[in-house]
Design a protein around this motif. Sequence first.
Motif, PDB file in Angstrom:
ATOM      1  N   UNK A   1       0.520  -0.862   0.082  1.00 38.56           N
ATOM      2  CA  UNK A   1      -0.181   0.128  -0.204  1.00 38.56           C
ATOM      3  C   UNK A   1       0.746   1.669  -0.316  1.00 38.56           C
ATOM      4  N   UNK A   2       2.356   0.915   0.419  1.00 40.04           N
ATOM      5  CA  UNK A   2       3.460   1.910   0.444  1.00 40.04           C
ATOM      6  C   UNK A   2       3.898   2.058  -0.252  1.00 40.04           C
ATOM      7  N   UNK A   3       3.304   1.099  -1.470  1.00 45.75           N
ATOM      8  CA  UNK A   3       4.126   1.788  -2.601  1.00 45.75           C
ATOM      9  C   UNK A   3       5.764   1.286  -3.359  1.00 45.75           C
ATOM     10  N   UNK A   4       5.931   0.306  -1.951  1.00 42.79           N
ATOM     11  CA  UNK A   4       7.724  -0.033  -2.010  1.00 42.79           C
ATOM     12  C   UNK A   4       7.944  -1.344  -3.360  1.00 42.79           C
ATOM     13  N   UNK A   5       8.901  -1.753  -3.764  1.00 44.09           N
ATOM     14  CA  UNK A   5       8.540  -2.198  -5.112  1.00 44.09           C
ATOM     15  C   UNK A   5       9.263  -3.544  -4.501  1.00 44.09           C
ATOM     16  N   UNK A   6       8.628  -4.867  -5.111  1.00 42.33           N
ATOM     17  CA  UNK A   6       8.414  -5.844  -4.427  1.00 42.33           C
ATOM     18  C   UNK A   6       9.573  -6.685  -4.702  1.00 42.33           C
ATOM     19  N   UNK A   7       9.825  -6.550  -5.628  1.00 38.73           N
ATOM     20  CA  UNK A   7      11.827  -7.363  -5.947  1.00 38.73           C
ATOM     21  C   UNK A   7      12.675  -6.110  -5.020  1.00 38.73           C
ATOM     22  N   UNK A   8      12.549  -5.553  -4.427  1.00 41.88           N
ATOM     23  CA  UNK A   8      13.404  -4.831  -2.967  1.00 41.88           C
ATOM     24  C   UNK A   8      13.655  -5.535  -1.894  1.00 41.88           C
ATOM     25  N   UNK A   9      12.686  -6.585  -1.533  1.00 43.34           N
ATOM     26  CA  UNK A   9      12.776  -7.448  -0.257  1.00 43.34           C
ATOM     27  C   UNK A   9      11.629  -8.314  -0.558  1.00 43.34           C
ATOM     28  N   UNK A  10      12.060  -9.227   0.333  1.00 39.55           N
ATOM     29  CA  UNK A  10      11.935 -11.267   0.736  1.00 39.55           C
ATOM     30  C   UNK A  10      10.998 -10.954   2.245  1.00 39.55           C
TER      31      UNK A  10
ATOM     32  N   UNK B   1      12.446 -15.054   3.329  1.00 36.31           N
ATOM     33  CA  UNK B   1      14.114 -15.317   3.281  1.00 36.31           C
ATOM     34  C   UNK B   1      14.427 -14.933   1.409  1.00 36.31           C
ATOM     35  N   UNK B   2      15.533 -14.934   0.987  1.00 37.36           N
ATOM     36  CA  UNK B   2      15.530 -14.983  -0.267  1.00 37.36           C
ATOM     37  C   UNK B   2      16.796 -14.960  -1.023  1.00 37.36           C
TER      38      UNK B   2
ATOM     39  N   UNK C   1      16.162  -6.290   0.871  1.00 33.22           N
ATOM     40  CA  UNK C   1      16.220  -6.637   2.618  1.00 33.22           C
ATOM     41  C   UNK C   1      15.306  -7.994   2.801  1.00 33.22           C
ATOM     42  N   UNK C   2      15.651  -8.288   3.809  1.00 35.92           N
ATOM     43  CA  UNK C   2      14.830  -9.613   3.881  1.00 35.92           C
ATOM     44  C   UNK C   2      14.516  -9.881   5.756  1.00 35.92           C
ATOM     45  N   UNK C   3      13.693 -10.943   5.600  1.00 39.76           N
ATOM     46  CA  UNK C   3      12.951 -11.165   6.829  1.00 39.76           C
ATOM     47  C   UNK C   3      13.466 -12.751   6.507  1.00 39.76           C
TER      48      UNK C   3
ATOM     49  N   UNK D   1      20.812  -8.761   1.279  1.00 40.78           N
ATOM     50  CA  UNK D   1      21.355  -9.584   0.476  1.00 40.78           C
ATOM     51  C   UNK D   1      22.113  -9.350  -0.288  1.00 40.78           C
ATOM     52  N   UNK D   2      24.138 -10.090  -0.848  1.00 39.88           N
ATOM     53  CA  UNK D   2      24.126  -9.687  -1.767  1.00 39.88           C
ATOM     54  C   UNK D   2      25.433  -9.518  -2.652  1.00 39.88           C
ATOM     55  N   UNK D   3      25.175 -10.221  -3.896  1.00 43.36           N
ATOM     56  CA  UNK D   3      26.178 -10.911  -4.255  1.00 43.36           C
ATOM     57  C   UNK D   3      26.264 -11.821  -3.460  1.00 43.36           C
ATOM     58  N   UNK D   4      25.381 -12.529  -3.204  1.00 46.19           N
ATOM     59  CA  UNK D   4      24.689 -14.372  -2.864  1.00 46.19           C
ATOM     60  C   UNK D   4      25.791 -13.685  -0.939  1.00 46.19           C
ATOM     61  N   UNK D   5      25.577 -12.904  -0.144  1.00 47.46           N
ATOM     62  CA  UNK D   5      26.178 -13.331   0.759  1.00 47.46           C
ATOM     63  C   UNK D   5      25.535 -12.413   1.926  1.00 47.46           C
ATOM     64  N   UNK D   6      24.550 -12.581   2.723  1.00 52.57           N
ATOM     65  CA  UNK D   6      23.597 -12.359   3.485  1.00 52.57           C
ATOM     66  C   UNK D   6      23.959 -10.990   4.966  1.00 52.57           C
ATOM     67  N   UNK D   7      23.576 -10.411   4.939  1.00 54.89           N
ATOM     68  CA  UNK D   7      24.458  -9.713   6.003  1.00 54.89           C
ATOM     69  C   UNK D   7      23.715  -9.403   6.893  1.00 54.89           C
ATOM     70  N   UNK D   8      23.675 -10.472   7.822  1.00 55.16           N
ATOM     71  CA  UNK D   8      22.522 -10.442   8.692  1.00 55.16           C
ATOM     72  C   UNK D   8      22.596  -9.291  10.002  1.00 55.16           C
ATOM     73  N   UNK D   9      21.502  -7.540  10.107  1.00 51.62           N
ATOM     74  CA  UNK D   9      21.238  -6.947  10.590  1.00 51.62           C
ATOM     75  C   UNK D   9      20.892  -6.377  12.364  1.00 51.62           C
ATOM     76  N   UNK D  10      20.120  -7.562  11.976  1.00 52.20           N
ATOM     77  CA  UNK D  10      19.596  -7.931  13.224  1.00 52.20           C
ATOM     78  C   UNK D  10      18.785  -9.175  13.277  1.00 52.20           C
ATOM     79  N   UNK D  11      18.429  -9.940  15.024  1.00 50.04           N
ATOM     80  CA  UNK D  11      18.307 -10.094  15.348  1.00 50.04           C
ATOM     81  C   UNK D  11      17.127 -10.526  16.379  1.00 50.04           C
TER      82      UNK D  11
END
Length: 81
Positions: A12-21, A24-25, A31-33, A45-55
């Motif tokens: 509803x806020x217009x975020x691009x669906x390909x910018x998040x998952x 997981x992805x 940006x992923x949950x 997720x960037x270049x096949x690497x998952x950079x964990x931001x928070x748990x």
Amino acid sequence: MDRSELAGVLASEGFAPDSYALHGSDRNDTLNIEQQGSKFVIYYSERGTRNVLHEFPTESEACDYFLNLMHRARRETKQPD
């Protein structure tokens, strides 16, 4: 809020669906949950690497944080008028 509700807010806020998952992805530049056992992990997720931001121990906390990150990223990339 759960991931289903979060999906509705993001759409509803217009975020691009390909910018998040929300389940997981390994897609680049997203940006992923992801639920890992009993916790929820937010990572970029960037270049096949998952950079964990928070748990988080709960889905609700993870979704709130995720939405805040999306809003912050939008503000940071918005060009001045």
